[in-house]
Design a protein around this motif. Structure first.
Motif, PDB file in Angstrom:
ATOM      1  N   LEU A  48      10.797  -3.186   6.247  1.00 34.05           N
ATOM      2  CA  LEU A  48      11.273  -3.395   7.697  1.00 34.05           C
ATOM      3  C   LEU A  48      10.628  -4.695   8.199  1.00 34.05           C
ATOM      4  N   GLY A  49       9.667  -5.133   7.117  1.00 34.29           N
ATOM      5  CA  GLY A  49       8.982  -6.384   7.635  1.00 34.29           C
ATOM      6  C   GLY A  49       7.754  -6.246   8.517  1.00 34.29           C
ATOM      7  N   CYS A  50       7.287  -5.330   8.688  1.00 33.96           N
ATOM      8  CA  CYS A  50       6.118  -4.791   9.623  1.00 33.96           C
ATOM      9  C   CYS A  50       4.716  -5.026   8.733  1.00 33.96           C
ATOM     10  N   ARG A  51       3.775  -5.283   9.517  1.00 32.45           N
ATOM     11  CA  ARG A  51       2.339  -5.684   9.074  1.00 32.45           C
ATOM     12  C   ARG A  51       1.492  -4.686   8.868  1.00 32.45           C
ATOM     13  N   THR A  52       1.924  -3.298   9.401  1.00 29.75           N
ATOM     14  CA  THR A  52       1.024  -2.301   9.283  1.00 29.75           C
ATOM     15  C   THR A  52       1.148  -1.606   7.800  1.00 29.75           C
ATOM     16  N   ARG A  53       0.051  -1.404   7.073  1.00 32.13           N
ATOM     17  CA  ARG A  53       0.115  -0.392   6.026  1.00 32.13           C
ATOM     18  C   ARG A  53      -0.944   0.697   5.898  1.00 32.13           C
ATOM     19  N   TYR A  54      -0.926   1.393   4.852  1.00 27.96           N
ATOM     20  CA  TYR A  54      -1.696   2.463   4.922  1.00 27.96           C
ATOM     21  C   TYR A  54      -2.458   2.672   3.817  1.00 27.96           C
ATOM     22  N   ARG A  55      -3.800   3.062   4.018  1.00 32.21           N
ATOM     23  CA  ARG A  55      -4.658   3.147   2.800  1.00 32.21           C
ATOM     24  C   ARG A  55      -4.697   4.254   2.061  1.00 32.21           C
ATOM     25  N   PRO A  56      -5.042   4.609   0.799  1.00 28.47           N
ATOM     26  CA  PRO A  56      -4.634   5.798   0.242  1.00 28.47           C
ATOM     27  C   PRO A  56      -5.298   7.109   0.961  1.00 28.47           C
ATOM     28  N   ASP A  57      -6.129   7.030   1.896  1.00 24.20           N
ATOM     29  CA  ASP A  57      -6.499   8.243   2.734  1.00 24.20           C
ATOM     30  C   ASP A  57      -5.539   8.363   3.810  1.00 24.20           C
ATOM     31  N   GLY A  58      -4.707   7.543   4.224  1.00 23.21           N
ATOM     32  CA  GLY A  58      -3.720   7.699   5.200  1.00 23.21           C
ATOM     33  C   GLY A  58      -4.149   6.977   6.422  1.00 23.21           C
ATOM     34  N   THR A  59      -5.252   6.227   6.507  1.00 26.43           N
ATOM     35  CA  THR A  59      -5.567   5.487   7.778  1.00 26.43           C
ATOM     36  C   THR A  59      -4.631   4.167   7.546  1.00 26.43           C
ATOM     37  N   PHE A  61      -3.946   0.022   8.520  1.00 27.06           N
ATOM     38  CA  PHE A  61      -4.494  -1.447   8.700  1.00 27.06           C
ATOM     39  C   PHE A  61      -3.529  -2.323   8.970  1.00 27.06           C
ATOM     40  N   MET A  62      -3.960  -3.481   9.317  1.00 29.70           N
ATOM     41  CA  MET A  62      -2.791  -4.454   9.642  1.00 29.70           C
ATOM     42  C   MET A  62      -3.038  -5.670   8.898  1.00 29.70           C
ATOM     43  N   LEU A  63      -1.956  -6.189   8.195  1.00 31.14           N
ATOM     44  CA  LEU A  63      -2.068  -7.250   7.473  1.00 31.14           C
ATOM     45  C   LEU A  63      -2.059  -8.507   8.464  1.00 31.14           C
ATOM     46  N   ALA A  64      -3.052  -9.559   8.236  1.00 31.66           N
ATOM     47  CA  ALA A  64      -3.108 -10.687   8.945  1.00 31.66           C
ATOM     48  C   ALA A  64      -1.958 -11.493   8.518  1.00 31.66           C
ATOM     49  N   PRO A  65      -1.255 -12.483   9.321  1.00 32.90           N
ATOM     50  CA  PRO A  65      -0.479 -13.421   8.688  1.00 32.90           C
ATOM     51  C   PRO A  65      -0.861 -14.331   7.590  1.00 32.90           C
ATOM     52  N   GLY A  66      -0.143 -14.422   6.474  1.00 35.31           N
ATOM     53  CA  GLY A  66      -0.376 -14.981   5.363  1.00 35.31           C
ATOM     54  C   GLY A  66      -1.334 -14.206   4.581  1.00 35.31           C
ATOM     55  N   GLN A  68      -2.159 -11.442   1.464  1.00 40.58           N
ATOM     56  CA  GLN A  68      -1.527 -10.755   0.322  1.00 40.58           C
ATOM     57  C   GLN A  68      -1.439  -9.205   0.614  1.00 40.58           C
ATOM     58  N   ASP A  69      -0.546  -8.649   0.296  1.00 41.59           N
ATOM     59  CA  ASP A  69      -0.380  -7.210   0.499  1.00 41.59           C
ATOM     60  C   ASP A  69      -1.067  -6.614  -0.499  1.00 41.59           C
ATOM     61  N   PRO A  70      -2.002  -5.673  -0.375  1.00 41.96           N
ATOM     62  CA  PRO A  70      -2.580  -5.102  -1.389  1.00 41.96           C
ATOM     63  C   PRO A  70      -1.851  -3.741  -1.674  1.00 41.96           C
ATOM     64  N   THR A  71      -0.850  -3.274  -1.023  1.00 43.23           N
ATOM     65  CA  THR A  71      -0.282  -2.040  -1.411  1.00 43.23           C
ATOM     66  C   THR A  71       1.123  -2.501  -2.219  1.00 43.23           C
ATOM     67  N   ALA A  72       1.367  -3.720  -2.298  1.00 49.95           N
ATOM     68  CA  ALA A  72       2.759  -4.156  -2.893  1.00 49.95           C
ATOM     69  C   ALA A  72       2.709  -3.991  -4.516  1.00 49.95           C
ATOM     70  N   PRO A  73       3.952  -3.323  -4.881  1.00 49.62           N
ATOM     71  CA  PRO A  73       3.784  -3.013  -6.513  1.00 49.62           C
ATOM     72  C   PRO A  73       3.642  -4.510  -7.328  1.00 49.62           C
ATOM     73  N   SER A  74       2.820  -4.334  -8.317  1.00 53.32           N
ATOM     74  CA  SER A  74       2.686  -5.580  -9.201  1.00 53.32           C
ATOM     75  C   SER A  74       3.887  -6.025  -9.978  1.00 53.32           C
TER      76      SER A  74
END
Length: 74
Positions: A48-59, A61-66, A68-74
């Protein structure tokens, strides 16, 4: 929106305290999602292009512009 929150201001009052009320509701309910939903939620947010991501515990967090997405598949 007010109906969804079960919050209606009393007659003669204003919506000024709504932001405080929303914060209190978030704290009371917790802002975590179930651990089983983290992967699909992160995938949906990326799609959807949103900057919100979720940590493994479900909390969340927001990605700052620019950032890297730590949750993106390698």
């Amino acid at each position: 929106m007010a109906e969804d929150l079960d919050y209606l201001p009393r007659p003669g009052t204003s919506w000024r305290g709504l932001s405080t009320m929303l914060r209190e509701l978030e704290e009371a309910a917790g802002d975590r999602i179930p651990r089983a939903d983290v992967g699909s939620a992160n995938r949906d947010m990326r799609h959807l292009g949103c900057r919100t991501r979720y940590r493994p515990d479900g909390t969340p967090f927001m990605l700052a512009p620019g950032d890297q997405d730590p949750t993106a598949p390698s």
